[in-house]
Design a protein around this motif. Structure first.
Motif, mmCIF file in Angstrom:
data_model
loop_
_atom_site.group_PDB
_atom_site.id
_atom_site.type_symbol
_atom_site.label_atom_id
_atom_site.label_comp_id
_atom_site.label_asym_id
_atom_site.label_seq_id
_atom_site.Cartn_x
_atom_site.Cartn_y
_atom_site.Cartn_z
ATOM 1 N N ALA A 9 -26.204 -8.921 20.375
ATOM 2 C CA ALA A 9 -26.291 -9.803 19.214
ATOM 3 C C ALA A 9 -26.172 -9.010 17.911
ATOM 4 C CB ALA A 9 -27.607 -10.572 19.245
ATOM 5 N N GLN A 10 -26.777 -7.805 17.900
ATOM 6 C CA GLN A 10 -26.698 -6.964 16.706
ATOM 7 C C GLN A 10 -25.261 -6.526 16.444
ATOM 8 O OE1 GLN A 10 -29.032 -3.403 16.928
ATOM 9 N NE2 GLN A 10 -28.684 -2.850 14.795
ATOM 10 N N LYS A 11 -24.538 -6.160 17.495
ATOM 11 C CA LYS A 11 -23.147 -5.752 17.332
ATOM 12 C C LYS A 11 -22.275 -6.905 16.842
ATOM 13 C CE LYS A 11 -23.084 -1.931 20.645
ATOM 14 N NZ LYS A 11 -22.493 -1.416 21.908
ATOM 15 N N ARG A 12 -22.526 -8.106 17.385
ATOM 16 C CA ARG A 12 -21.765 -9.273 16.929
ATOM 17 C C ARG A 12 -22.029 -9.550 15.448
ATOM 18 N NH1 ARG A 12 -22.651 -13.599 21.926
ATOM 19 N NH2 ARG A 12 -21.298 -12.549 23.448
ATOM 20 N N GLY A 13 -23.309 -9.464 15.071
ATOM 21 C CA GLY A 13 -23.644 -9.692 13.667
ATOM 22 C C GLY A 13 -23.010 -8.659 12.750
ATOM 23 N N GLU A 14 -23.003 -7.401 13.194
ATOM 24 C CA GLU A 14 -22.388 -6.347 12.394
ATOM 25 C C GLU A 14 -20.883 -6.560 12.271
ATOM 26 O OE1 GLU A 14 -23.512 -2.815 14.385
ATOM 27 O OE2 GLU A 14 -25.495 -2.679 13.441
ATOM 28 N N THR A 15 -20.274 -6.998 13.371
ATOM 29 C CA THR A 15 -18.828 -7.243 13.336
ATOM 30 C C THR A 15 -18.489 -8.374 12.378
ATOM 31 O OG1 THR A 15 -18.634 -6.505 15.634
ATOM 32 C CG2 THR A 15 -16.812 -7.792 14.741
ATOM 33 N N ARG A 16 -19.275 -9.454 12.425
ATOM 34 C CA ARG A 16 -19.034 -10.582 11.518
ATOM 35 C C ARG A 16 -19.259 -10.181 10.060
ATOM 36 N NH1 ARG A 16 -22.222 -15.276 14.993
ATOM 37 N NH2 ARG A 16 -20.710 -15.418 16.706
ATOM 38 N N ALA A 17 -20.327 -9.423 9.827
ATOM 39 C CA ALA A 17 -20.596 -8.980 8.467
ATOM 40 C C ALA A 17 -19.495 -8.055 7.959
ATOM 41 C CB ALA A 17 -21.950 -8.263 8.405
ATOM 42 N N VAL A 187 -23.431 -2.386 6.406
ATOM 43 C CA VAL A 187 -23.133 -2.433 7.843
ATOM 44 C C VAL A 187 -22.985 -1.028 8.397
ATOM 45 C CG1 VAL A 187 -21.395 -3.107 9.558
ATOM 46 C CG2 VAL A 187 -22.127 -4.736 7.807
ATOM 47 N N SER A 190 -26.344 0.548 8.678
ATOM 48 C CA SER A 190 -27.062 -0.020 9.821
ATOM 49 C C SER A 190 -26.557 0.564 11.136
ATOM 50 C CB SER A 190 -26.901 -1.541 9.830
ATOM 51 O OG SER A 190 -27.510 -2.104 10.969
ATOM 52 N N GLN A 191 -25.243 0.711 11.272
ATOM 53 C CA GLN A 191 -24.686 1.314 12.480
ATOM 54 C C GLN A 191 -25.110 2.769 12.630
ATOM 55 O OE1 GLN A 191 -20.473 0.634 12.014
ATOM 56 N NE2 GLN A 191 -20.553 -1.427 12.888
#
Length: 200
Positions: A9-17, A187, A190-191
Motif C-alpha cells: 500500500a505504501q508503494k502504491r501511494g508513493e507511486t500515485r504521489a 516522495v 520517504s523512499q
C-alpha cells in the motif's frame, strides 16, 4: 502478511504521489510555454511603457465607420459603429495627441479611440460609445501611457498586459511547479527513509 500489505500500500501511494508531482510539473511547463508564446510577445512588443497624466481636449463622435477585426477576416465580421475620437494633452511633452483604449485598438482601427466588440445590437454599441464620451468629458484628467522612445506619438488608456498582469499570469504555473517539485522531493525522502529503515 500484514507487513507485506502495508509495504504494498505504501508503494502504491508513493507511486500515485510521484505521478501527481510529475503531472503537476508537466502541466506547469506547458502553461509556461503557452504564456511564453501568447502573452509575453504582446508585452515585449508594446512601446507604451511610461505612465503619465493626460488631459482631455476634445471627445467627438464621428459618423459610422467599418471595423475590420483582423486581416483575412470574413465580411460578416466587419460591422459599422460610431467613431469616437479623443484628443488629449500629454503632460510629459505638452503635445496634442490622440488617445486609444489599448494597443489592440490602434491596430484594429487607427481612426477611432475606441473599437467595440462584435455586437448585433447597434443601439447598445451606440449607447456605450456615448457613455464613454461623456465620461471623458466629465473626468478630464486621468493616467495614460505613452512611448518614451518617440516611435509612437499617440497614447493609450490602459495596457493589455501590464507588468502586474504578467506576474499574475506566471503565478499559477509557478505555484503548480513548486508544488509538484515538493511532492516529488517528499516522495523521494520517504523512499530513502524506508530503504534506510529496512537496511538497519
Amino acid at each position: 502478511m500484514l507487513g507485506k500489505k502495508l509495504v504494498t500500500a505504501q508503494k502504491r501511494g508513493e507511486t500515485r504521489a510521484l505521478c501527481l508531482g510529475l503531472g503537476m510539473v508537466a502541466c506547469s511547463t506547458m502553461m509556461y510555454f503557452f504564456i511564453g508564446i501568447t502573452i509575453v510577445p504582446f508585452y515585449t512588443k508594446s512601446v507604451w511603457t511610461t505612465e503619465t497624466v493626460c488631459k482631455v481636449l476634445k471627445a467627438n463622435i464621428k459618423d459610422k465607420v467599418l471595423c475590420p477585426n483582423s486581416e483575412g477576416s470574413e465580411d460578416e465580421d466587419i460591422f459599422p459603429y460610431p467613431c469616437l475620437q479623443v484628443w488629449v494633452n500629454l503632460t510629459a511633452s505638452g503635445q496634442e495627441v490622440m488617445l486609444y483604449q489599448t494597443e489592440d485598438t490602434l491596430e484594429r482601427n487607427p481612426k477611432c479611440s475606441y473599437v467595440p466588440g462584435k455586437s448585433e445590437n447597434s443601439k447598445e454599441v451606440k449607447a456605450r460609445i456615448e457613455t464613454i464620451a461623456s465620461n471623458f468629458k466629465k473626468y478630464q484628467t486621468f493616467p495614460c501611457y505613452y512611448d518614451p522612445g518617440g516611435t509612437q506619438t499617440n497614447v493609450i488608456l490602459s495596457r493589455l498586459y501590464p507588468p502586474k498582469g504578467l506576474l499574475f499570469a506566471f503565478l499559477w504555473p509557478t505555484l503548480m511547479f513548486t508544488g509538484g517539485c515538493l511532492i516529488i522531493v517528499l516522495v523521494k525522502i520517504s523512499q530513502y527513509v524506508s530503504v534506510l529503515s529496512a537496511w538497519q
